[in-house]
Motif scaffolding. Structure first.
Motif, PDB file in Angstrom:
ATOM      1  N   PHE A  59       5.613  -0.573   4.541  1.00 32.55           N
ATOM      2  CA  PHE A  59       6.727  -1.212   3.843  1.00 32.55           C
ATOM      3  C   PHE A  59       7.321  -0.263   2.808  1.00 32.55           C
ATOM      4  O   PHE A  59       8.532  -0.079   2.727  1.00 32.55           O
ATOM      5  N   CYS A  60       6.464   0.356   2.023  1.00 31.58           N
ATOM      6  CA  CYS A  60       6.934   1.239   0.955  1.00 31.58           C
ATOM      7  C   CYS A  60       7.573   2.512   1.522  1.00 31.58           C
ATOM      8  O   CYS A  60       8.551   3.008   0.973  1.00 31.58           O
ATOM      9  N   SER A  61       7.042   3.013   2.620  1.00 32.20           N
ATOM     10  CA  SER A  61       7.607   4.241   3.194  1.00 32.20           C
ATOM     11  C   SER A  61       9.002   4.001   3.771  1.00 32.20           C
ATOM     12  O   SER A  61       9.776   4.941   3.932  1.00 32.20           O
ATOM     13  N   ASP A  62       9.321   2.727   4.095  1.00 32.47           N
ATOM     14  CA  ASP A  62      10.653   2.394   4.606  1.00 32.47           C
ATOM     15  C   ASP A  62      11.698   2.300   3.493  1.00 32.47           C
ATOM     16  O   ASP A  62      12.883   2.177   3.776  1.00 32.47           O
ATOM     17  N   GLY A  65      12.268   6.275  -2.225  1.00 34.41           N
ATOM     18  CA  GLY A  65      11.849   6.342  -3.614  1.00 34.41           C
ATOM     19  C   GLY A  65      10.766   5.347  -3.989  1.00 34.41           C
ATOM     20  O   GLY A  65      10.457   5.171  -5.165  1.00 34.41           O
ATOM     21  N   CYS A  66      10.143   4.695  -3.007  1.00 28.21           N
ATOM     22  CA  CYS A  66       9.110   3.689  -3.291  1.00 28.21           C
ATOM     23  C   CYS A  66       7.763   4.365  -3.560  1.00 28.21           C
ATOM     24  O   CYS A  66       7.350   5.260  -2.831  1.00 28.21           O
ATOM     25  N   THR A  67       7.104   3.913  -4.606  1.00 27.54           N
ATOM     26  CA  THR A  67       5.774   4.397  -4.962  1.00 27.54           C
ATOM     27  C   THR A  67       4.850   3.207  -5.133  1.00 27.54           C
ATOM     28  O   THR A  67       5.196   2.240  -5.808  1.00 27.54           O
ATOM     29  N   LEU A  68       3.677   3.267  -4.493  1.00 29.81           N
ATOM     30  CA  LEU A  68       2.675   2.216  -4.662  1.00 29.81           C
ATOM     31  C   LEU A  68       1.816   2.529  -5.880  1.00 29.81           C
ATOM     32  O   LEU A  68       1.381   3.659  -6.070  1.00 29.81           O
ATOM     33  N   ILE A  69       1.591   1.519  -6.691  1.00 33.58           N
ATOM     34  CA  ILE A  69       0.718   1.636  -7.859  1.00 33.58           C
ATOM     35  C   ILE A  69      -0.272   0.489  -7.767  1.00 33.58           C
ATOM     36  O   ILE A  69       0.115  -0.652  -7.540  1.00 33.58           O
ATOM     37  N   PHE A  70      -1.565   0.789  -7.906  1.00 39.53           N
ATOM     38  CA  PHE A  70      -2.528  -0.296  -7.859  1.00 39.53           C
ATOM     39  C   PHE A  70      -3.629  -0.098  -8.876  1.00 39.53           C
ATOM     40  O   PHE A  70      -3.940   1.011  -9.290  1.00 39.53           O
TER      41      PHE A  70
END
Length: 110
Positions: A59-62, A65-70
């Motif tokens: 989802f984020c790669s689509d 500029g999306c970055t996952l933070i957890f």
């Protein structure tokens, strides 16, 4: 523009990560809501499977500029004080120290 998808917040201390090398046989879905903990779910419930992690990454790669933070599960391996059965930790945690007192060493394996 940048987008940050945050996977944590108050529930991050309850999430466990189920990956092939995690050796976590107890990774299970979130419990039904409960008043026995301050956050409203049983400790040890809440599982992020590797399949779900892949879906979130996809989802984020689509999104440009999306970055996952957890966050990490800071309570894994620790136990909390036992409250009397009728204690409402969800709404009255400030009046019941047993709701927020944790002991034991953190287990960094998850």
């Amino acid at each position: 523009s940048k987008v940050f998808l945050r996977l944590s917040g108050s529930l991050c201390d309850f999430v466990r990560y189920d990956f092939p090398d995690s050796h976590d046989d107890e990774c299970r879905d979130f419990s039904d809501p409960t008043n026995s903990t301050r956050i409203g779910y049983e400790l040890g419930s809440g599982c992020l499977s590797s399949d779900r992690w892949d879906e979130l990454n996809e989802f984020c790669s689509d999104v440009q500029g999306c970055t996952l933070i957890f966050g990490i599960n800071a309570l894994y391996g620790r136990t909390n004080a036992t409250c009397p059965e009728d204690t409402n930790c969800h709404w009255e945690a400030d009046d019941n120290p047993c709701c927020t007192e944790w002991s034991g060493d953190w287990n960094p394996s998850n």
